[in-house]
Design an enzyme around this catalytic site. Structure first.
Site, PDB file in Angstrom:
ATOM      1  N   TYR A  58     -28.338 -11.568 -15.990  1.00  0.00           N
ATOM      2  CA  TYR A  58     -28.366 -12.585 -14.954  1.00  0.00           C
ATOM      3  C   TYR A  58     -27.175 -13.536 -15.074  1.00  0.00           C
ATOM      4  CZ  TYR A  58     -33.264 -11.028 -14.601  1.00  0.00           C
ATOM      5  OH  TYR A  58     -34.413 -10.290 -14.484  1.00  0.00           O
ATOM      6  N   SER A 203     -40.681 -10.297  -8.611  1.00  0.00           N
ATOM      7  CA  SER A 203     -40.579 -10.300  -7.137  1.00  0.00           C
ATOM      8  C   SER A 203     -41.963 -10.259  -6.486  1.00  0.00           C
ATOM      9  CB  SER A 203     -39.714  -9.130  -6.652  1.00  0.00           C
ATOM     10  OG  SER A 203     -38.394  -9.251  -7.103  1.00  0.00           O
ATOM     11  N   GLY A 208     -38.785 -12.751  -1.199  1.00  0.00           N
ATOM     12  CA  GLY A 208     -38.774 -13.734  -0.122  1.00  0.00           C
ATOM     13  C   GLY A 208     -39.408 -13.271   1.172  1.00  0.00           C
TER      14      GLY A 208
END
Length: 356
Positions: A58, A203, A208
């Site tokens: 990341y 997730s 989203g």
């Protein structure tokens, strides 16, 4: 300081909802300023979150450095999880599950995090060149050296989990899981239950899609969803029609869509811990409130029917990305052609007879 309900993953007690830290440094366009990321991390701890999830990949280590700067002075308040095998070398993403690479990534992570111990350390992906037993063996040696605590696996199949667990008990398996992404239900969840392994759902609001954050495919440059078929074009338009029905269901019980997604996950099994990520303190508070929700059987059944296998259009990953995913796929998950810039594997490391 507030508290959240807790859950057990492989003998580790954590808040029922953790925090995925990736998008504070990686994958969704330009990251927020470090001070904003630090405020969110501290707010998460103040709100009762006790599981922070990061990885060497990341931001090329930037996420681990952010955690070090922002909250490592509060080290006793949270379980620290990070990952190896996926890493950046010379600015490019590579997969390397060799013991040498795992040791190198771990030592660099410890330096970036400013600590000598990571509580839960995952193999981020399966390197098909390296036997899983070798990769797990490297983590066993790291545990014996006191550098890590529990061992985890990410995006791996039931068969691989069983092989890894035969080498050393696996505490947690991490995979994408949400009402829209049901792949763990093929075999992984049953395997985790049988072996006493916790399951961490990344997730959990479908990147989203189930949080009102996706209305079209006009993503920022560098957004990971630009490579994911189900977030693009006609696939996305069809999926948003399903999401509209999900949003209507959420409104009917007066909760936010993200809360409905998280509450659905928490209702699946007491050993499931979702780790939603966010850059917004408001959204973080909304997510954590889901830990107090209880869904009735009718609502759960409606979600299961809406997102039954085959309902979601488009593959979860491109073909190049899928090549690095060991998790089981549904038969109708068609793969898109590989795109430029996909992750590559390092050349085979030099091996000598007797190398660990």
């Amino acid at each position: 300081m507030t508290t959240l309900p807790t859950r057990d993953i492989g003998g580790i007690s954590v808040s029922a909802i953790g925090l995925g830290c990736m998008n504070l440094s990686h994958a969704y366009g330009d990251p927020p300023p470090a001070d904003a990321g630090g405020r969110l991390l501290n707010h998460a701890l103040d709100s009762g979150v006790t599981l922070l999830d990061t990885a060497a990949l990341y931001g090329g280590g930037a996420n681990e450095r952010l955690i070090a700067a922002a909250v490592m002075h509060r080290r006793q308040e949270f379980v620290l999880a990070s990952k190896c095998v996926l890493d950046l070398y010379d600015g490019k993403r590579w997969v390397d599950g060799s013991p040498q690479a795992i040791a190198r990534t771990l030592d660099a992570a410890l330096t970036r995090l400013g600590t000598d111990h990571i509580d839960l350390y995952y193999l981020h992906r399966l390197d098909s060149r390296i036997a899983i037993e070798e990769s797990v063996g490297a983590l066993v040696r790291a545990k014996e050296a006191g550098k890590i605590g529990a061992i985890g696996l990410s995006e791996m199949s039931a068969a691989t989990i069983r092989r890894a667990h035969a080498v050393h008990p696996i505490a947690a398996v991490q995979s994408e899981y949400s009402p829209m992404v049901r792949n763990p239900e093929i075999a992984v969840l049953d395997t985790c239950r049988a072996l006493g392994i916790g399951f961490v759902a990344f997730s959990p609001v479908a990147r989203g899609m189930l949080a009102g954050a996706v209305a079209d495919d006009h993503y920022a440059a560098g957004d990971i969803r630009l490579t994911m078929p189900r977030f693009l074009g006609d696939h996305l338009r069809r999926n948003l029609a399903l999401v509209a029905q999900f949003d209507t269901l959420a409104r009917s019980i007066e909760v936010a869509p993200a809360q409905l997604s998280l509450a659905w996950l928490l209702a699946r099994d007491a050993a499931i811990v979702p780790i939603p990520g966010t850059r917004s303190i408001e959204h973080l508070d909304q997510n954590l409130a889901a830990a107090q929700l209880t869904l009735d059987d009718q609502t759960i059944a409606a979600i299961d029917t809406l997102f039954a296998p085959g309902a979601v259009h488009g593959a979860r990953y491109s073909a190049a990305q899928q090549a690095q995913i060991d998790t089981e796929c549904f038969a109708d998950e068609a793969l898109a052609p590989p795109e430029a810039g996909a992750a590559r594997r390092l050349p085979d490391p030099p091996r000598r007879i007797g190398d660990a």
